[in-house]
Design an enzyme around this catalytic site. Structure first.
Site, short mmCIF file in Angstrom:
data_model
loop_
_atom_site.label_atom_id
_atom_site.label_comp_id
_atom_site.label_asym_id
_atom_site.label_seq_id
_atom_site.Cartn_x
_atom_site.Cartn_y
_atom_site.Cartn_z
N ASP A 93 0.86 -1.17 0.00
CA ASP A 93 0.00 0.00 0.00
C ASP A 93 0.91 1.23 0.00
O ASP A 93 2.11 1.15 0.26
CB ASP A 93 -0.93 -0.05 1.23
CG ASP A 93 -2.10 0.91 1.09
OD1 ASP A 93 -2.22 1.55 0.03
OD2 ASP A 93 -2.88 1.02 2.04
N ASP A 128 -3.79 7.32 -4.01
CA ASP A 128 -5.14 7.73 -4.39
C ASP A 128 -5.79 8.43 -3.20
O ASP A 128 -5.21 8.50 -2.12
CB ASP A 128 -5.96 6.52 -4.83
CG ASP A 128 -6.14 5.52 -3.70
OD1 ASP A 128 -5.14 5.25 -2.99
OD2 ASP A 128 -7.26 5.01 -3.51
N ALA A 196 -12.04 2.63 0.18
CA ALA A 196 -12.81 3.41 1.16
C ALA A 196 -14.17 2.80 1.51
O ALA A 196 -15.15 3.50 1.71
CB ALA A 196 -12.99 4.85 0.67
N CYS A 279 -15.42 -24.06 16.92
CA CYS A 279 -14.37 -24.13 15.91
C CYS A 279 -13.43 -25.24 16.30
O CYS A 279 -13.22 -25.50 17.49
CB CYS A 279 -13.63 -22.79 15.88
SG CYS A 279 -12.16 -22.76 14.85
N CYS A 281 -10.16 -25.42 14.87
CA CYS A 281 -8.82 -25.11 14.37
C CYS A 281 -7.79 -25.56 15.40
O CYS A 281 -8.14 -25.99 16.50
CB CYS A 281 -8.69 -23.61 14.05
SG CYS A 281 -8.46 -22.56 15.49
N CYS A 284 -8.29 -23.78 18.80
CA CYS A 284 -9.52 -24.12 19.54
C CYS A 284 -9.55 -25.60 19.92
O CYS A 284 -10.25 -25.97 20.86
CB CYS A 284 -10.74 -23.74 18.73
SG CYS A 284 -10.80 -21.98 18.35
ZN LIG Z 1 -10.51 -21.76 16.14
#
Ligand SMILES: [Zn+2]
Length: 494
Positions: A93, A128, A196, A279, A281, A284
């Site tokens: 950026d 920009d 934006a 979750c 993952c 978790c």
């Molecule tokens: Zn998780």
């Protein structure tokens, strides 16, 4: 066709694409999520983002690097990839955010693009002006003109193999977004961030966000890779992909984690309010909420950031699979049930059904009618157009299931809400193989009545009898006067 972006598969206006990033020597499969790396703070190491989370592309801020003497020297010396320890594609950026935030920055588009090129960025960005929502139109136009000058400056810089972003601004004026999209598409630049929109997302204005994206997409060519700049919450990825966005960036995973916020595809929870993690993952699975709360600040922030990333990347994979299976709109529809503002976003998307219809594949795997919004899906529009081109016999029964009532007909067509009538020969073609609920709703009957009107209008010399199954008055009012109406007797059903 832009030769660095190829479309592989599509559903609604969503698509799976391949973005070739020549300078990095990688091809990024889209939709893709780009984690945002703050060069000063690394919540999760970039090398791990690639190896453990599958990130092929990330985004960092060249303005921050350029403003810090030590970072600047190291970036110029060893290059961005070594500085961050990341061998995928890196987007930089430009400092536009800082410009919007502080009103002034001390670099020009030419300078910052040259700097991005010199430190080895793979996708650079000009300076920009991210015009916020709801500003006076005159301001939006004036700032858009400045953004367009920045794009012209960017075209002049010799950036070698580095791809360059062409941001699309225009505040909350869809026609300005369209004009900006058309202008950006006409440049030699490569990737198209819709800018934006963060204030819209932060205030849950998903309907306005969709109108802005739809405006930009009307101006941009179909082969333009579109980045929804600043969009990092997994709850809205499916909606934004269905509107035609290809790239997302998440700073949210780290910012939320710092604030003890836990992301889900249905919204955000505070860690202190969670008793059970929805979750599985790595984070978790290894820790319960109580255990996570016991970690020190730094460790807890890192673990929450990792969960937030896992849930975000999982949603991107789920979306890709939905595109492959042809049920992206079913996924959007279920996500729309997580928050009223998301439902507004989905309804706004369906306002653009004609625009979606132009990109939507003619045949997909399935059509599940899941709510009254399904009646406004692009497939229903397309069916009405298709059925309006068919020549009907002179006397036709359109029936939702009953037998002809005494009279002889030249043909019997089936009627299935929300599609309306069609010749039986089309029964096995998409979307008429749809799964629809037994208890149909008002919107489905109204859409079916519009189908009847299409068929009748296309065949002014034919006569039609419609045998319907308990349609409400609001639907029957849409049936043209010349069509005879009967009801289907339940004991007469086939
Ligand atoms: Zn998780």
């Amino acid at each position: 066709m832009r030769d660095h972006f190829e479309l592989r598969d599509g559903d609604a206006a969503g698509r799976i694409g391949e973005l070739t990033v020549p300078r990095a020597g990688v091809t990024v499969e889209t939709p893709a999520l780009m984690p945002v790396i703050n060069p000063n703070i690394r919540t999760v190491a970039p090398a791990r983002l690639r190896s453990e989370f599958g990130a092929e592309i990330l985004i960092t801020n060249s303005y921050i690097i350029n403003s810090n003497e030590d970072l600047r020297e190291r970036a110029l010396d060893v290059g961005l990839h070594e500085l961050l320890d990341f061998d995928g594609a890196i987007v930089t950026d430009s400092g536009s955010f800082q410009l919007a935030e502080y009103g002034d920055i001390d670099v020009t588009t030419r300078e910052i693009l040259q700097f991005q090129h010199d430190i080895g960025s793979d996708v650079g960005t000009p300076v920009d002006i991210p015009t916020p929502p709801d500003v006076p139109r005159e301001q939006a136009e004036r700032e858009l003109a400045t953004t367009e000058e920045a794009l012209a400056d960017a075209e002049d810089v010799d950036t070698g193999e580095m791809l360059v972003n062409a941001p699309v601004q225009g505040s909350t004026y869809p026609d300005l977004r369209e004009e900006a999209g058309r202008h950006a598409d006409g440049t030699e630049l490569d990737v198209f961030p819709v800018g934006a929109v963060v204030p819209l997302m932060n205030s849950y204005r998903y309907a306005d966000m969709i109108d802005v994206v739809a405006g930009a997409k009307r101006g941009l060519g179909r082969d333009a890779p579109v980045h929804l700049f600043g969009a990092g919450h997994p709850m809205m990825f499916a909606l934004a992909v269905a509107a035609g966005c290809d790239l997302f960036d998440s700073a949210a995973y780290a910012i939320y984690a710092r604030d003890d916020r836990y992301m889900t595809v249905r919204g955000t929870e505070h860690l202190e309010d969670i008793e059970y993690f929805p979750c599985s993952c790595a984070v978790c699975s290894a820790h319960g909420p109580d255990e996570l709360r016991e970690f020190d600040d730094e460790e807890r922030e890192r673990l929450l950031a990792e969960h937030n990333l896992h849930v975000s990347f999982a949603e991107i994979r789920r979306i890709k699979q939905a595109i492959r299976s042809g049920n992206l709109l079913e996924l959007v529809e279920s996500r729309a049930r997580s928050h009223p503002a998301m439902l507004d976003g989905y309804r706004a998307l369906l306002d653009h059904a004609d625009q979606l219809e132009r990109e939507d594949p003619v045949s997909k795997g399935s059509f599940f009618y899941l709510s009254n919004e399904s009646a406004r899906r692009p497939e229903v529009r397309r069916h009405h157009e298709r059925v309006g081109r068919i020549d009907a016999d002179s006397r036709v029964l359109l029936t939702q299931g009953g037998k002809p009532s005494g009279d002889a007909f030249d043909a019997v067509w089936r009627v299935v809400p929300p599609f309306g009538p069609f010749p039986r020969a089309l029964s096995e073609t998409y979307p008429l193989t749809a799964e629809v609920p037994e208890r149909t709703d008002r919107e489905a009957c109204e859409a079916a009545a519009e189908g009847v009107a299409r068929v009748a209008a296309a065949n002014p010399d034919s006569s039609f009898v419609l045998a319907h199954d308990g349609w409400p008055d609001s639907a029957l009012e849409r049936v043209p006067e010349g069509v005879e109406i009967e009801t289907v007797g339940s004991d007469e059903r086939e």
